[in-house]
Write an enzyme that holds these catalytic residues in place. Structure first.
Site, PDB file in Angstrom:
ATOM      1  N   ASP A  11      27.439  -4.629-101.430  1.00  0.00           N
ATOM      2  CA  ASP A  11      27.843  -3.617-100.447  1.00  0.00           C
ATOM      3  C   ASP A  11      29.348  -3.446-100.572  1.00  0.00           C
ATOM      4  OD1 ASP A  11      27.841  -1.874 -98.167  1.00  0.00           O
ATOM      5  OD2 ASP A  11      28.550  -3.538 -96.955  1.00  0.00           O
ATOM      6  N   SER A  12      29.857  -2.396 -99.946  1.00  0.00           N
ATOM      7  CA  SER A  12      31.305  -2.186 -99.929  1.00  0.00           C
ATOM      8  C   SER A  12      32.020  -3.290 -99.149  1.00  0.00           C
ATOM      9  CB  SER A  12      31.612  -0.828 -99.297  1.00  0.00           C
ATOM     10  OG  SER A  12      31.022  -0.755 -98.011  1.00  0.00           O
ATOM     11  N   CYS A  74      24.091  -0.661 -99.401  1.00  0.00           N
ATOM     12  CA  CYS A  74      25.189   0.180 -98.918  1.00  0.00           C
ATOM     13  C   CYS A  74      24.665   1.609 -98.874  1.00  0.00           C
ATOM     14  CB  CYS A  74      26.371   0.075 -99.886  1.00  0.00           C
ATOM     15  SG  CYS A  74      27.736   1.190 -99.491  1.00  0.00           S
ATOM     16  N   GLU A 151      33.025  -3.179 -86.625  1.00  0.00           N
ATOM     17  CA  GLU A 151      33.885  -4.234 -87.172  1.00  0.00           C
ATOM     18  C   GLU A 151      34.866  -4.770 -86.135  1.00  0.00           C
ATOM     19  OE1 GLU A 151      35.289  -3.441 -91.122  1.00  0.00           O
ATOM     20  OE2 GLU A 151      33.215  -3.333 -91.866  1.00  0.00           O
ATOM     21  N   CYS A 185      23.544   4.012 -92.527  1.00  0.00           N
ATOM     22  CA  CYS A 185      24.713   3.216 -92.922  1.00  0.00           C
ATOM     23  C   CYS A 185      24.468   1.789 -92.448  1.00  0.00           C
ATOM     24  CB  CYS A 185      25.968   3.806 -92.275  1.00  0.00           C
ATOM     25  SG  CYS A 185      27.421   2.745 -92.375  1.00  0.00           S
ATOM     26  N   HIS A 187      26.143  -0.494 -91.065  1.00  0.00           N
ATOM     27  CA  HIS A 187      26.656  -0.992 -89.784  1.00  0.00           C
ATOM     28  C   HIS A 187      25.874  -0.477 -88.567  1.00  0.00           C
ATOM     29  CE1 HIS A 187      30.006  -1.837 -92.413  1.00  0.00           C
ATOM     30  NE2 HIS A 187      30.713  -2.393 -91.450  1.00  0.00           N
TER      31      HIS A 187
HETATM   32  N1  DGL Z   1      28.511   0.002 -96.241  1.00  0.00           N
HETATM   33  C1  DGL Z   1      28.876   1.377 -96.019  1.00  0.00           C
HETATM   34  C2  DGL Z   1      27.605   2.234 -95.907  1.00  0.00           C
HETATM   35  O1  DGL Z   1      26.532   1.744 -95.617  1.00  0.00           O
HETATM   36  C3  DGL Z   1      29.738   1.533 -94.779  1.00  0.00           C
HETATM   37  C4  DGL Z   1      31.163   1.081 -94.952  1.00  0.00           C
HETATM   38  C5  DGL Z   1      31.919   1.908 -95.976  1.00  0.00           C
HETATM   39  O2  DGL Z   1      32.248   3.071 -95.692  1.00  0.00           O
HETATM   40  O3  DGL Z   1      32.143   1.403 -97.056  1.00  0.00           O
HETATM   41  O4  DGL Z   1      27.674   3.409 -96.110  1.00  0.00           O
END
Ligand code: DGL
Length: 269
Positions: A11-12, A74, A151, A185, A187
């Site tokens: 993931d990012s 992600c 976050e 997403c 989160h």
């Molecule tokens: N993990 C990213 C997503 O699910 C969210 C955080 C980001 O923008 O990198 O899109």
């Protein structure tokens, strides 16, 4: 496929932990390698070229750990990489198809809302797949403030900042009469309680992590069963392991892992 190998997840940053958590719940004996690109997060407001370049490096890193399959945990990366094989030829799972299929199963009135980062909504992968499957009543909204909210640990439904931002983004989906909303997403499932409250419990929320975990489990069962031993996870990040530990508990909803290794992802050229 060698089933004893670990599942690679990237993931990012931290968000993919919500997906990892669902996989771990469903497949507790599997070994995992998790990479969070915390040095380059967020991906969600970047160009497709940059996101693709980063995703490729992330996959290369996981391959160097001899994983049996790769999960793009992600939403943003998934919206760009919808194919089922990684460019490196091993099975590749993303968050789009499982979420779309679950939404279609759940929706009674065929009105589906899609939420995600700016890049996810711009790429329109959910929308295209829903349309290909005959769904026409689709309402999309990018919710860029949801990631920083989570976050910062702000997800309580009674917090006016949380409820205000949710209303700001999701009112059009409510007004359209959607009965199902994809949380596109990583989160957003953390905000499920507050989002559910906003919709007065009248909308089905699709957590792609749940749907994706089922898809991975089904796939492994189809390959002769998953790994029946181990259950270990190695965590890697590209910056500040201490920050990862601090925030991971929010995403996991349980005690955070403490053994995190920092790597230089730019070396995966
Ligand atoms: N993990 C990213 C997503 O699910 C969210 C955080 C980001 O923008 O990198 O899109």
């Amino acid at each position: 496929m060698d089933n004893t190998k670990p599942i690679g997840v990237f993931d990012s940053g931290l968000g993919g932990l919500t997906v990892y958590k669902e996989m771990k719940k469903l497949m507790p004996s599997e070994n995992f390698v998790y990479f969070g690109d915390t040095g380059r997060v967020p991906y969600g407001n970047r160009s497709n070229e940059t996101i693709s370049k980063y995703a490729l490096q992330d996959e290369k890193f996981l391959l160097s750990h001899d994983v049996k399959l790769i999960v793009a945990a992600c939403g943003t990366v998934s919206s760009l990489c919808v194919e089922e094989k990684s460019v490196f030829g091993i099975p590749f799972f993303n968050m789009i198809a499982p979420a779309v299929n679950m939404a279609l199963e759940l929706s009674k009135n065929g009105k589906i809302g899609i939420t995600g980062t700016a890049a996810t909504i711009r790429n329109g992968a959910h929308k295209k797949m829903l349309q290909d499957k005959g769904c026409v009543d689709i309402y999309e909204t990018a919710c860029p403030l949801f990631v920083p909210l989570v976050e910062e640990g702000l997800f309580d439904k009674d917090d006016p900042v949380v409820s205000g931002i949710i209303a700001r983004y999701l009112q059009p989906i409510k007004d359209a009469g959607c009965d199902t909303v994809i949380l596109g997403c990583t989160h957003y499932p953390v905000l499920s309680g507050a989002i559910n409250d906003f919709f007065e419990g009248k909308v089905q929320l699709v957590n792609p992590g749940v749907a994706l975990a089922r898809a991975v489990k089904d796939y492994l069962n189809g390959c002769g069963g998953g790994n029946m031993g181990g259950g270990k996870t190695e965590f890697f990040v590209s910056d500040r392991p201490d920050c990862f530990v601090k925030q991971a508990g929010i995403l996991l909803g349980e005690e955070a892992p403490c053994d995190i290794t920092q790597i230089d992802i730019e070396k995966q050229v």
